[in-house]
Design an enzyme around this catalytic site. Structure first.
Site, PDB file in Angstrom:
ATOM      1  N   ASP A 200       0.723  -1.160   0.188  1.00 35.63           N
ATOM      2  CA  ASP A 200      -0.128   0.066   0.044  1.00 35.63           C
ATOM      3  C   ASP A 200       0.965   1.310   0.130  1.00 35.63           C
ATOM      4  O   ASP A 200       1.735   1.398  -0.712  1.00 35.63           O
ATOM      5  CB  ASP A 200      -1.108  -0.104   1.089  1.00 35.63           C
TER       6      ASP A 200
ATOM      7  N   HIS B 135      -7.296  -6.309  -1.139  1.00 32.19           N
ATOM      8  CA  HIS B 135      -6.257  -5.217  -0.838  1.00 32.19           C
ATOM      9  C   HIS B 135      -5.158  -5.600   0.201  1.00 32.19           C
ATOM     10  O   HIS B 135      -3.941  -5.303   0.197  1.00 32.19           O
ATOM     11  CB  HIS B 135      -6.857  -4.079  -0.264  1.00 32.19           C
TER      12      HIS B 135
END
Length: 317
Positions: free
Chosen positions: A108, A290
């Site tokens: 991320d 994610h």
């Protein structure tokens, strides 16, 4: 699986004008460092599954809470969270341990930092592995300006910049709910709600999908952000256009070997022309969303170690 009580005790290390809370595994493998960089709104604990396996494979595993997170320093000035400072912290960490370079792994926002660290300090990165967020080409328009034009003012990157403090206050008020609602998998395919996504998540009474971690694991994240609030971590977003300017004169090509790991169900899209900017990149996709290293911990660890072994980077054990 590592539990909160089994996670290593941290050391506070002074680097680059701040103190970082650093967790380690495999200290007996000095000389073969791998640095794991968390994303937002995360914590070094997000690498709990990978740390023991990487140490067992012969690595000195170094996992900082980066500035603005956990018990690491939280400067007041927004500009102290730009990429010069964030990359400087990681360079300072290498200097502290006496390492010329290391393998860097990012997820991320941590992936963005690792990409840009490699551009700014190429001699300090031997190889890199990034999860979820691909290389971000530097276009003709600063990133937030571009996102505002394409996605509008409610897009959370834009909102964080154009309405500073608004989302932070809502997330602070509802930290347990926000993090519970965010860390989910197998999300239903529904049209996006109007409004700002992170504010919506903080206010939503019922979470969608399934949790990706136990209540005990989630409590580590909740405790950290209840202590710090969200502003210092959101300040990373508030430097995107500043970073665009800071990277203006940097060679945009990453020449180190790189592994890019995507989640098949991640909302972050792959970069189709990744090889234009990272010519020595391998790309794999795992069956997850994610939160890759927490959703598919064993598969993530195996992918990293298999790739490093193929690169000749793994230490003899």
């Amino acid at each position: 699986m590592t539990t909160p009580t089994e996670f290593p005790e941290p050391t506070m290390i002074a680097v680059n004008g701040v103190e970082l809370e650093v967790f380690e595994a495999g200290r007996e493998h000095l000389g073969n460092p791998i640095v794991l960089c968390h994303g937002w709104p995360e914590h070094a604990y997000s690498w709990r599954h990978q740390m023991p396996a990487l140490a067992a494979a012969g690595y000195h595993v170094i996992v900082p809470n980066q500035r603005g997170y956990g018990n690491s320093s939280r400067p007041d000035d927004v500009t102290e969270y730009d990429i010069e400072h964030l990359s400087g912290d990681l360079v300072g960490l290498l200097d502290h341990f006496g390492y010329d370079d290391a393998v860097f792994v990012g997820h991320d926002w941590g992936a963005m930092v690792v990409w840009w660290l490699t551009l700014l300090h190429p001699s300090r990165v031997s190889r890199l592995v990034n999860l979820s967020v691909p290389y971000q080409p530097r276009g003709e328009q600063p990133w937030i300006e571009w996102m505002d034009a394409v996605f509008g003012g409610d897009f959370y990157f834009v909102h964080f910049n154009r309405q500073p403090g608004v989302a932070d206050a809502v997330m602070d008020e509802h930290a347990p709910r926000f993090l519970r609602n965010l860390y989910r998998k197998n999300l239903p395919h529904v049209a996006p709600e109007p409004g700002m996504m992170m504010i919506n998540l903080a206010r939503a009474e019922s979470p969608a999908g399934e949790p990706i971690m136990s209540d005990d694991d989630l409590a580590v994240f909740v405790s950290a952000f209840e202590s710090t609030g969200f502003t210092s971590s959101v300040n990373w977003y508030r430097n995107l256009d500043r970073n665009w300017h800071l990277l203006a004169d940097v060679d945009p090509i990453i020449r180190q070997p790189a592994l890019m790991i995507h989640g098949a169900h991640d909302m972050v899209a792959p970069l189709e022309n990744l090889s234009d900017f990272v010519p020595d990149a391998d790309v794999i996709t795992l069956d997850c969303g994610h939160w890759i290293q927490q959703e598919q911990p064993d598969e993530t660890t195996r992918a990293i170690l298999t790739w490093l072994d193929a690169q000749g980077a793994s230490a003899a054990t």
